[in-house]
Design a protein around this motif. Structure first.
Motif, short mmCIF file in Angstrom:
data_model
loop_
_atom_site.label_atom_id
_atom_site.label_comp_id
_atom_site.label_asym_id
_atom_site.label_seq_id
_atom_site.Cartn_x
_atom_site.Cartn_y
_atom_site.Cartn_z
N THR A 39 50.06 26.54 32.32
CA THR A 39 49.35 25.86 33.40
C THR A 39 49.08 26.79 34.57
O THR A 39 47.96 26.85 35.11
CB THR A 39 50.16 24.64 33.88
N MET A 40 50.11 27.53 34.98
CA MET A 40 49.94 28.45 36.11
C MET A 40 48.98 29.58 35.78
O MET A 40 48.19 30.01 36.63
CB MET A 40 51.30 29.02 36.50
N LEU A 41 49.03 30.06 34.54
CA LEU A 41 48.11 31.12 34.13
C LEU A 41 46.68 30.63 34.17
O LEU A 41 45.77 31.33 34.65
CB LEU A 41 48.48 31.59 32.72
N THR A 42 46.45 29.41 33.68
CA THR A 42 45.09 28.85 33.67
C THR A 42 44.60 28.61 35.09
O THR A 42 43.42 28.86 35.40
CB THR A 42 45.09 27.53 32.88
N LEU A 43 45.48 28.12 35.97
CA LEU A 43 45.08 27.89 37.36
C LEU A 43 44.69 29.20 38.05
O LEU A 43 43.67 29.26 38.75
CB LEU A 43 46.23 27.22 38.11
N TRP A 44 45.51 30.24 37.85
CA TRP A 44 45.17 31.54 38.46
C TRP A 44 43.83 32.05 37.94
O TRP A 44 42.99 32.52 38.73
CB TRP A 44 46.27 32.56 38.14
N ALA A 45 43.60 31.95 36.63
CA ALA A 45 42.35 32.44 36.05
C ALA A 45 41.16 31.64 36.57
O ALA A 45 40.09 32.20 36.85
CB ALA A 45 42.42 32.37 34.53
N TYR A 46 41.34 30.33 36.71
CA TYR A 46 40.25 29.49 37.22
C TYR A 46 39.89 29.87 38.64
O TYR A 46 38.71 29.99 38.99
CB TYR A 46 40.65 28.02 37.15
N LEU A 47 40.89 30.06 39.50
CA LEU A 47 40.61 30.42 40.89
C LEU A 47 39.95 31.79 40.99
O LEU A 47 39.04 31.99 41.81
CB LEU A 47 41.91 30.40 41.70
N ALA A 48 40.41 32.74 40.17
CA ALA A 48 39.78 34.07 40.17
C ALA A 48 38.32 33.97 39.73
O ALA A 48 37.43 34.61 40.31
CB ALA A 48 40.56 35.01 39.26
#
Length: 403
Positions: free
Chosen positions: A247-256
């Motif tokens: 979840t955290m990895l996906t959130l970081w990638a989405y924001l980037a």
């Protein structure tokens, strides 16, 4: 003294030795080229700062949400958070070398025609230092409060302490997010003259939380197989650790991606420079490595239940994510500092080893000073329940296997 504590103290000594050796090379680099050393130092300092602030965010998230996953990594996140006074002290070289790092701080720097009066006043050095001091006051106060209540919960099962930590964590997460946002503007975005982005703060905050959490999972996946954890370990809680990492990895990638999409759609020259410099002098190679090993590979691995249920496999994936986050932080600041390339400057390697070694030695020392599991925690009942379910499933499978 148990084996885990002995291992922690041994790691602390090894980290100090590595830091001392790297510090010698950093000293030579500082004498040889002081501006280049300061630029490398800024990157390394941002890494250790992110780990400390990310740990604080994880502690407050667990205070608000609860869950067995937090039992496994809470002490790790608290030890990360408690290194913040050390990180504040490590900022002294940046204070001294401010004018060599940031072009706008130099007396000889001429104001750019595109720079508004607001930015000229906002980035005035005395105001810059005042804001930095304010950020650290907020962070250190939160650290002191959360540490005090955590120690109090270890002394007695006092529900009031839990609710105090719960209430402060809601406000604390908001304060942490706001201060990290403005700190990202001050310490990173101001390196690129004319560039503005409201998404940079959330991207850096997600970067910090993901970095701290991936390190927590690396260490936590090792701890759960030790005797200290055997009475509460369950496959479902370990799976939750992996799901939260995904979840955290996906959130970081989405924001980037969100920040990139906004810059691409606007197509403004002063904003485009943020990404154009990242495709020159070998930085494009770092971007490709980051995309593959920081997001694509871990993302698909974490979709597999067999990976999330295995502490060893989960630890390996988390280590990959953590390494990728180090590259991500370097890719945020390196191109803006006119560094010669992500693999071409030896000080860029030694400085993170020196600061990282000092930080890791302090972190492991702090981790070994307290019980690896909270003494009184409201999530133990759920942990015991999940453990019983695991044992029942194992017994049922064995019974079916033997007819």
């Amino acid at each position: 003294m148990n084996a885990v504590v002995q291992t922690m103290r041994r790691l602390s000594r090894y980290a100090l030795l590595i830091a001392a050796a790297a510090a010698v090379g950093c000293a030579i680099g500082a004498v040889w080229n002081w501006p280049s050393f300061l630029r490398a130092y800024l990157y390394a300092w941002l890494v250790v700062l992110g780990l400390s602030l990310g740990g604080m965010a994880l502690v407050m998230i667990h205070n608000l949400t609860g869950g067995v996953w937090g039992l496994y990594i809470r002490r790790i996140a608290e030890a990360q958070m408690r290194t913040l006074p050390l990180v504040a002290a490590l900022a002294i070289p940046l204070v001294i070398g401010l004018r060599q790092i940031y072009p706008w701080a130099s007396i000889e720097a001429e104001p750019s025609p595109s720079t508004s009066d607001f930015w000229r006043h906002y980035l005035e050095p005395s105001f810059f230092f005042g804001r930095a001091a304010g950020y650290f006051v907020v962070w250190l106060v939160l650290t002191a409060l959360l540490t005090r209540w955590s120690r109090g919960q270890d002394s007695s099962p006092n529900v009031r302490r839990f609710w105090r930590a719960y209430k402060v964590s809601g406000f604390g997460l908001l304060a942490l997010g706001v201060t990290v946002h403005f700190a990202s503007i001050d310490w990173i975005m101001s390196l690129a003259r004319g560039f503005t982005s409201t998404a940079l703060g959330p991207v850096m905050f997600a970067n910090q939380v993901l970095s701290a959490y991936s390190l927590c999972v690396v260490i936590g996946a090792w701890l759960v197989v030790t005797p200290e954890f055997e009475h509460i370990v369950s496959s479902k809680a370990v799976t939750d650790l992996g799901s939260l990492l995904l979840t955290m990895l996906t959130l970081w990638a989405y924001l980037a991606w969100f920040q990139f999409m906004l810059v691409w759609m606007a197509d403004l020259p002063h904003d485009n420079v943020w990404y154009l410099v990242r495709w020159r002098d070998g930085w494009g190679v770092a971007g490709a490595i980051l995309l593959l090993f920081q997001f694509v590979l871990p993302f698909f691995l974490l979709l597999l239940r067999v990976v999330k249920q295995s502490p060893r496999a989960l630890s390996a994936v988390a280590a990959l994510v953590f390494t990728g986050q180090l590259v991500a932080t370097y890719a945020q600041v390196g191109p803006l500092l006119n560094m010669p390339g992500w693999a071409n400057h030896w000080v860029d390697l030694l400085t993170p080893l020196a600061l990282g070694g000092i930080w890791f030695a302090s972190f492991t020392w702090l981790l070994a000073r307290r019980p690896l599991l909270p003494v009184y925690d409201m999530n133990y009942e759920q942990a015991f329940l999940l453990r019983e379910i695991d044992l029942e499933e194992v017994a049922r499978d064995e019974a079916l296997a033997h007819g």
